[in-house]
Design a protein around this motif. Structure first.
Motif, mmCIF file in Angstrom:
data_model
loop_
_atom_site.group_PDB
_atom_site.id
_atom_site.type_symbol
_atom_site.label_atom_id
_atom_site.label_comp_id
_atom_site.label_asym_id
_atom_site.label_seq_id
_atom_site.Cartn_x
_atom_site.Cartn_y
_atom_site.Cartn_z
ATOM 1 N N GLN A 1 0.814 -1.219 0.000
ATOM 2 C CA GLN A 1 0.000 0.000 0.000
ATOM 3 C C GLN A 1 0.846 1.268 0.000
ATOM 4 O O GLN A 1 0.322 2.367 -0.191
ATOM 5 N N LEU A 2 2.162 1.155 0.189
ATOM 6 C CA LEU A 2 3.023 2.338 0.252
ATOM 7 C C LEU A 2 3.134 3.005 -1.114
ATOM 8 O O LEU A 2 3.222 2.337 -2.133
ATOM 9 N N SER A 3 3.152 4.318 -1.095
ATOM 10 C CA SER A 3 3.413 5.059 -2.324
ATOM 11 C C SER A 3 4.921 5.208 -2.506
ATOM 12 O O SER A 3 5.708 5.005 -1.575
ATOM 13 N N LEU A 4 5.323 5.576 -3.703
ATOM 14 C CA LEU A 4 6.750 5.715 -3.987
ATOM 15 C C LEU A 4 7.373 6.817 -3.134
ATOM 16 O O LEU A 4 8.497 6.660 -2.626
ATOM 17 N N SER A 5 6.654 7.910 -2.956
ATOM 18 C CA SER A 5 7.202 9.005 -2.162
ATOM 19 C C SER A 5 7.391 8.608 -0.707
ATOM 20 O O SER A 5 8.370 9.001 -0.061
ATOM 21 N N VAL A 6 6.453 7.809 -0.165
ATOM 22 C CA VAL A 6 6.586 7.360 1.224
ATOM 23 C C VAL A 6 7.761 6.399 1.365
ATOM 24 O O VAL A 6 8.529 6.455 2.331
#
Length: 278
Positions: A106-111
């Protein structure tokens, strides 16, 4: 390693080899030799290293020996047994990203980038000083993406609720329609029922509690629906079942019976039989 392994020309290292094989990094060997005068333990360390490594090399290379597992394996077996010699695929920035996304998809690339920078750059002190609000932990892109997800979820919920209300309204309209529909109790009129009228009559009989209609529905063949309705009407007329809420004896001769006498159309219940016997 004997001193004869190293060859010099006019005091300068011109070529070098180990067991007649050229070095893969001759520039590295040149640097080591240039530093040798300042490394008094270089020779003893090399001897110790190769003495210990030699035993391990024998163990690692035994399966490559003639008659060994790898030597006798077929090409297909070698392809099946092949694996990456190192774990490089899961190392480095890209490898770490693959592992992280597998564990937390579920993590985004920015996170993910922020987490990597957090652990690598030791930014805890900076965060304690400047990140004082919950929204500071999210970038604008993350907030935009989260808002889009929330709006999409609300839209889906609204669509489902509208569909549910529409179905409920149709069900209520159908119930009112069936309640006003006159029940056909003459089997000779059943063949005249066609299409939706026939299917609505089937639903009407089910609503009033007609028996033995469980295997018949609106999708059944017309002949099967008509046959089931005729059987239900015949059972009603001979007193096998009654319409829910219908007055006892309505429409038949049993209406002349006294209040204390059971109707011929209504079986005596178990408790009535018990009281009579007592």
């Amino acid at each position: 390693m004997s001193a004869s392994t190293w060859k010099y020309s006019t005091g300068i290292l011109s070529s070098f080899y180990l067991e007649i094989q050229e070095w893969q990094r001759p520039d590295f060997i040149r640097v080591v030799h240039s530093m040798a005068p300042t490394l008094p333990h270089l020779s003893s360390l090399l001897r110790a290293f190769f003495s210990g490594a030699g035993k391990t090399w024998e163990r690692f290379t035994s399966e490559f020996a003639p008659g060994g597992l790898i030597d006798e394996a077929s090409l297909e077996e070698k392809e099946l047994a092949w694996m990456l010699p190192t774990n490089d695929i899961n190392e480095g920035a890209l490898g770490s990203f693959r592992v992280m996304m597998r564990q937390q998809p579920q993590l985004s690339l920015s996170v993910q980038n922020a987490q990597a920078m957090y652990f690598r750059n030791e930014t805890q002190a900076f965060m304690k000083q400047y990140f004082v609000k919950p929204e500071d932990l999210h970038t604008g892109e993350d907030q935009k993406r989260e808002q889009e997800i929330i709006e999409h979820s609300h839209q889906r919920m609204a669509e489902k609720e509208a569909t549910r209300k529409k179905r409920q309204q149709k069900r209520q309209e159908k119930d009112l329609w069936l309640e006003a529909l006159e029940l056909v109790l003459d089997e000779t009129k059943v063949p005249g029922l066609k299409g939706e009228a026939l299917k609505d009559m089937l639903d009407k009989f089910k609503v009033v509690g007609a028996p033995d209609l469980g295997n018949v529905n609106r999708r059944s063949k017309v002949g099967a629906i008509r046959e089931a309705l005729i059987v239900a009407i015949e059972k009603y007329n001979n007193g096998t079942w009654r319409i829910a809420g219908e007055d006892e004896g309505e429409g038949d001769e049993s209406s002349d019976l006294g209040d204390d006498e059971p109707s011929a159309l209504e079986p005596i219940s178990d408790w009535e039989e018990t009281d009579t016997e007592d």
